[in-house]
Scaffold this motif. Sequence first.
Motif, PDB file in Angstrom:
ATOM      1  N   LEU A 108      14.907   4.922  -4.297  1.00  0.00           N
ATOM      2  CA  LEU A 108      13.585   4.838  -4.452  1.00  0.00           C
ATOM      3  C   LEU A 108      12.665   4.923  -3.240  1.00  0.00           C
ATOM      4  CD1 LEU A 108      13.777   1.995  -7.285  1.00  0.00           C
ATOM      5  CD2 LEU A 108      13.301   4.351  -7.677  1.00  0.00           C
ATOM      6  N   ILE A 109      13.009   4.088  -2.534  1.00  0.00           N
ATOM      7  CA  ILE A 109      12.147   4.050  -1.066  1.00  0.00           C
ATOM      8  C   ILE A 109      12.192   5.441  -0.332  1.00  0.00           C
ATOM      9  CG2 ILE A 109      12.003   3.238   1.310  1.00  0.00           C
ATOM     10  CD1 ILE A 109      13.038   0.625   0.019  1.00  0.00           C
ATOM     11  N   ARG A 110      13.108   6.252  -0.363  1.00  0.00           N
ATOM     12  CA  ARG A 110      13.668   7.593   0.267  1.00  0.00           C
ATOM     13  C   ARG A 110      12.374   8.592  -0.651  1.00  0.00           C
ATOM     14  NH1 ARG A 110      19.390   9.985   0.161  1.00  0.00           N
ATOM     15  NH2 ARG A 110      18.237  11.937   0.449  1.00  0.00           N
ATOM     16  N   LEU A 124       4.191   4.364  -8.094  1.00  0.00           N
ATOM     17  CA  LEU A 124       3.696   5.050  -7.089  1.00  0.00           C
ATOM     18  C   LEU A 124       2.102   5.592  -7.710  1.00  0.00           C
ATOM     19  CD1 LEU A 124       6.268   7.610  -5.709  1.00  0.00           C
ATOM     20  CD2 LEU A 124       5.456   5.503  -4.521  1.00  0.00           C
ATOM     21  N   PRO A 125       1.078   5.346  -6.857  1.00  0.00           N
ATOM     22  CA  PRO A 125      -0.165   6.068  -7.008  1.00  0.00           C
ATOM     23  C   PRO A 125       0.007   7.371  -7.306  1.00  0.00           C
ATOM     24  CG  PRO A 125      -0.535   4.680  -5.243  1.00  0.00           C
ATOM     25  CD  PRO A 125       0.967   4.944  -5.399  1.00  0.00           C
ATOM     26  N   ARG A 162       0.862  -1.335   0.017  1.00  0.00           N
ATOM     27  CA  ARG A 162      -0.049   0.044  -0.070  1.00  0.00           C
ATOM     28  C   ARG A 162       0.712   1.228  -0.015  1.00  0.00           C
ATOM     29  NH1 ARG A 162      -4.030  -2.995   3.688  1.00  0.00           N
ATOM     30  NH2 ARG A 162      -5.049  -4.190   2.048  1.00  0.00           N
ATOM     31  N   ASP A 163       2.033   1.140   0.630  1.00  0.00           N
ATOM     32  CA  ASP A 163       2.787   2.360   0.576  1.00  0.00           C
ATOM     33  C   ASP A 163       4.547   2.029   0.461  1.00  0.00           C
ATOM     34  OD1 ASP A 163       3.903   1.917   3.229  1.00  0.00           O
ATOM     35  OD2 ASP A 163       2.062   3.135   3.977  1.00  0.00           O
ATOM     36  N   ALA A 164       5.093   3.066   0.470  1.00  0.00           N
ATOM     37  CA  ALA A 164       6.587   2.697   0.031  1.00  0.00           C
ATOM     38  C   ALA A 164       7.210   2.180   1.196  1.00  0.00           C
ATOM     39  CB  ALA A 164       7.223   4.190  -0.151  1.00  0.00           C
TER      40      ALA A 164
END
Length: 467
Positions: free
Chosen positions: A447-449, A423-424, A221-223
């Motif tokens: 990417l995660i940052r 990412l949405p 759902r998210d990073a």
Amino acid sequence: MPSLPDATHYLSLSELAARIQTRDISPVAVTRSQLERIERLDTELHSFAGVMADTALAEAEAAEAEITAGRYRGPLHGVPIAVKDLFWTRGFPTAGGMRIHKQHRPREDATVVRRLREAGAVVLGKLQMTEGAYSDHHPMVTPPRNPWNAAYWTGISSSGSAAATAAGLCYGSLGSDTGGSIRWPCAATGLTGLKPSWGRVSRHGAFELAATLDHVGPMARDARDVAAILHVIAGADPADPTALGAPVPDYRAATRQGVGGVRIGIDPAWNSEGVDATTQMALNEAIATYRALGAEIVEVRFPDVKQIVADWAPNCAVEAAIAHEATYPACKDEYGPVLASVIETGRALSGLDYQRLLLRRMAFRGRIAALFGTIDLLLTPVQPFAPLTLATISTLGEQPGLIADLQRYTCPFNMTGNPTLTLPGGFCEGMPIGLQLVAAQLGEAMLIRAGTAFQAETTWHRQHPTL
């Protein structure tokens, strides 16, 4: 532990993990709730190829006992997740979307499944997928339905992973990506998905489509969620000599670092040519968000992708022919027409043509590596048009130009092996739109940052389908 509060199925994995760690939520209760939700909704969604209810409940009970005793393993402990039916699960069928393997019961877990279990995750079951992880479901398989709107595409090939995660039937999932198979489903269903660098995650115990193009990664759902899963599954593996031996950084720490000073490249021409207005608007809003967060937006010129996109299909076909040579053509009648066709293409390609393709791929990879000497990230669409209806997807075989457009921003990064994050980034007529960040090799932490920073300022990832 207390029983399960109401309305938890759309919590992020990280939010659920925090409440499990504090013993505010019971792993057994949340697992039972997920199994009940699967039973109630999946007769329409068709996201699961098989539900592992008995072992899931046993894993949840073990997790609850350990956490109660103070032996907390980390952010996956007691969290219900599910895995694409590509990955071996010991004693439980793993078909890879293929009728030919419907009775296959592996004697061991895939490395990624074993690592999830060692981290204390609760494995709810196996998620449906296209045949052999190529572009179409086997004719005898009911394709998963998009939980936002059944008239729209769910993406391929990790279709069940996307549908189940978006519908709140699991808190995260594993997918694979050979030409866009994490990115298209995440874009289509409003999820965050990470395609790691090739070799960053072991492929041992995963059905192969195309060995040098296949990437294994998390969908969630998210990073923060994908960081938690990637932290567990990444790293060297003695059972997979192609798994990279580079140390695995603390991906969860990257969620707290922000993007101040990060150089984000955009190619205005590539990002706009043939790209619809809604997608361009989402890109422009993302650029404005990153600029406000302190990132440096750098205009770049991306190498022309027409040839590398054209080369992806024969490259994949040759490797698929090798992957299936034990059963094709010997069991040809059990294959669906699309996968059979790609294998035939691979078997027919000449060695000279294949070598020319490899040389072009090598040169393209070098050009992309040079580009990442000047930027930290690249921002692109996932696809150049609005969310696709099933009616449009049904015409793909008659529209080679549409296929090339669909692959324009995805398959080049399978040919190079670069990591990507989906990412949405907006909505169009009630359906999600996905954006893509690309990093240098082993740039998953970057990417995660960037993904976490973007999602701290936006709410697209917090929108969910009504079911």
